[in-house]
Design an enzyme around this catalytic site. Structure first.
Site, PDB file in Angstrom:
ATOM      1  N   LYS A 182       0.833  -1.206   0.000  1.00  0.00           N
ATOM      2  CA  LYS A 182       0.000   0.000   0.000  1.00  0.00           C
ATOM      3  C   LYS A 182       0.867   1.255   0.000  1.00  0.00           C
ATOM      4  CE  LYS A 182      -3.636  -0.062   2.913  1.00  0.00           C
ATOM      5  NZ  LYS A 182      -4.386  -0.419   4.159  1.00  0.00           N
ATOM      6  N   GLU A 284      -5.917  -2.367  10.310  1.00  0.00           N
ATOM      7  CA  GLU A 284      -6.425  -1.006  10.532  1.00  0.00           C
ATOM      8  C   GLU A 284      -7.059  -0.855  11.920  1.00  0.00           C
ATOM      9  OE1 GLU A 284      -6.760   1.811   7.956  1.00  0.00           O
ATOM     10  OE2 GLU A 284      -4.935   0.671   7.580  1.00  0.00           O
TER      11      GLU A 284
END
Lengths: 433, 433
Positions: A182, A284
């Site tokens: 990412k 997350e």
């Protein structure tokens, strides 16, 4: 070497002495190991990101080996991306060595999230093309997560993707951000809203350099490892209890152990989910409120001390645990383990002083997890736990739609405890160190 | 609908009459089919881009069906990307219909390659986030290859990739650029140097709209299909001989046939090479010199007429054939077939009037294929043929390093023929139409 910043020039490398850089580093007064003659050879690890196998090289006081790993890539040009801090000196040193084999460009930006944006990226793209990079060139990120992310996007976009090498110099970059495909930059709206997936070719970590970070930065970095243990692999909690200390005065060996814990969890998740869209969303945990705390505290005129990413994640996990507890999903013992590890890692509640609930809730509304699942605007999609290592929301991207009022109540509680905290804990930790 | 340009507002759609848009389109005086009552249903095709199966819907005068296909995507928001031409009216019309189900934003840029850049992209990113797009939103490109590429990069970067739909309205967009995961914008240095791979979710082509293009645009578009036949599938040449005509006054049915030829070749290549890095590089036949002709002719003060992309590729193929012939690789008969098809497609040699060899060679030096293979700066990596459909350079990305002097000689010859051409061919074709 072409330089695009006012960094000090590198000390000239002595080509007759392959250990010159390494001894420089060992002689550094901040070196927690003291001098020794022959650093152990680099340890090699691998992990998979989709169809890409990423090589990881680990060492202590091994900048010359890092440079050697770079020159082994047969690049026609190197573009180093770093920031205008002491990390820039590391980049400058590496660039000075590798340009004995290929031209090197040093791109540096002022430190801070505010510069991780499209403007910096556009400028770096133009400068790289001015430097005549080709598909055979290599982008090398040297520093923390911010230059790492900018470099990742730069490498991902040039010619639709050229090779990327990470040389993380902070705990959070080494243990968290580089173990991922990412890449992203921020916009005025929210963090990491503009990005892509571009796996690194190689990651090289010199824990001697990483251990030179400030206690506060090292503390922030270890928070992501704590998060992995709480949300994904509670089997790591005993090891963390042994390693963590609020003063965050970690040695290079401590940091390598912490890195291995992170790599173990992340490589397992990335194997099945290289884009971190399914089980990877668990990474997350704590980030929905965490990102909002970061943005709210960093906003001009907020009156708050800017909260670091890992610190924000730790406080975000406290909120997530509180929310899950209020919803009846998470037991008091698991909440207590959150509290205990946040205490051990040394993140002080007083960091939220000066923040108000409205501002934090405003930023939560722009979280980049919006839209994974359909939800009403009164819901906040959050990663929540039903027990340590047991996430809720399987089958819906592990995101639970939480009513805003429940989030607000937990944020209120976080900020209340922040106001009550006097920051003067008897263990004398250095929360703002 | 939120509009970011001065396009005329769409005619209000009548929700009681699902055929309203379609009949509007059929009543258009440019409609080559004349009025008819029930358009045939959409034809469905598919092709694979890596692990993504892309759905393709083909029809004639079917804007209402296009809108229906969009509303079927269950998007929470639509962002239409188009340019300030008549194509913007199509986008505006579609946006007017779909926003009966979800909010729609219309982003439009001035026409031309000069606006396919990072500045336009950054602006569109900001406007999309202002519009509160989420991961469930859909970006819809309406127009030629330029808004298609900008939209592709926009969709690829927002939240690291949201859904992309192409509604190509030009021949070149329909037959070439949308059948790809490649997205890119230009920089001051070269075309398409900044980009990523982001496959579309859906492609919808209304050949009634495509057939309304200018003859010159339709001619430019068919050049890519000619390229595919010469470089990859010469079995298509007889069909092309039947279809092609220099006046380029193609009907919607002609264009659908031409599209099917392109889809057949491209889908075969993309199946094994979704990133167009290996056999997909063959699609770049004619592009090394072609891109340079485009850039050189479009440069301010060049004194030349801007050459369109397909026209440039056709002339670039003439140069590539000449180079291969000079190097002894390609026979005279194959060169003659190049000449014949370039003649049939109607690209006039006089398009290069006003260009000089130095400028063209300068732009060739910045071609984005640099660095696929190691080569000296005096070599130009080019796709060359050993026979029709038989590329050279297998095992080296199908790129042959060509000495610059050989390229220069062939460019000289191209420009000489351009100067000698009076543009007044007896078939009276409309080279600048």
């Amino acid at each position: 070497m072409v330089m695009d910043s006012q960094l000090p020039p590198p000390a000239p490398a002595d080509p007759r002495d392959p250990q010159a850089d390494s001894r420089d580093s060992q002689a550094d007064p901040h070196d927690p190991h003291g001098p020794h003659d022959s650093p152990p050879p680099l340890t090699e690890r691998h992990f998979s990101l989709g169809d890409r196998r990423v090589r990881v090289l680990l060492g202590h006081d091994c900048l010359d080996d890092v440079a050697q790993a770079l020159t082994g890539l047969d690049a026609d040009r190197f573009v180093f991306v770093t920031d205008d801090t002491v990390q820039g000196v590391v980049a400058s040193k590496l660039a000075g060595v590798v340009e004995q084999t290929a031209p090197a460009l040093l791109l540096s930006h002022p430190p801070g999230e505010a510069h991780k944006n499209l403007a910096t990226l556009s400028r770096f793209i133009d400068l790289s093309l001015d430097f005549k990079v080709t598909r055979r060139s290599v982008v090398v990120a040297v520093g923390g997560g911010i230059p790492g992310n900018i470099a990742g996007l730069l490498a991902g976009l040039l010619f639709r993707g050229i090779r990327l090498v990470h040389v993380p110099t902070t705990v959070i970059a080494a243990c968290d951000s580089v173990i991922s495909a990412k890449q992203a930059v921020n916009t005025a709206h929210a963090k990491n809203t503009v990005g892509l997936y571009h796996p690194p070719e190689l990651i090289v970590v010199d824990f001697g350099v990483v251990a030179m970070g400030s206690p506060r930065d090292m503390r922030s970095g270890t928070c992501e490892t704590v998060k992995n243990a709480l949300a994904i692999d509670p089997g790591q909690i005993p090891t963390l209890r042994r390693l963590l200390r609020p003063r965050a005065d970690y040695t290079a060996s401590d940091l390598e152990e912490i890195f291995e814990l992170s790599l173990a969890v992340k490589s397992r998740l990335l194997l099945e989910d290289p884009h971190e869209k399914y089980s990877g969303v668990l990474l997350e945990y704590g980030h929905t409120v965490g990102h909002a705390l970061e943005l709210a505290s960093a906003a001009p005129g907020s009156g708050a001390v800017p909260v670091k990413h890992g610190e924000a994640v730790a406080l975000g996990m406290a909120v997530a645990a509180d929310v899950a507890h209020r919803l009846g999903a998470l037991g008091a013992d698991a909440v207590a383990t959150h509290e205990e590890l946040i205490e051990r890692v040394g993140v002080c509640r007083c960091l939220t002083a000066g923040l108000d609930t409205e501002t934090v809730m405003h930023h939560i509304g722009f979280d980049n997890k919006r839209g994974y699942e359909a939800h009403t605007s009164s819901d906040v999609p959050m990663v929540l736990l039903g027990a340590l290592g047991v996430p809720l929301g399987l089958g819906q991207h592990y995101l639970t739609p939480v009513p805003r009022r429940a989030v607000r109540a937990a944020v209120d509680e976080l900020l209340r405890r922040g106001r009550e905290c006097d920051g003067g804990h008897d263990r004398g930790h250095d929360a703002h160190g």
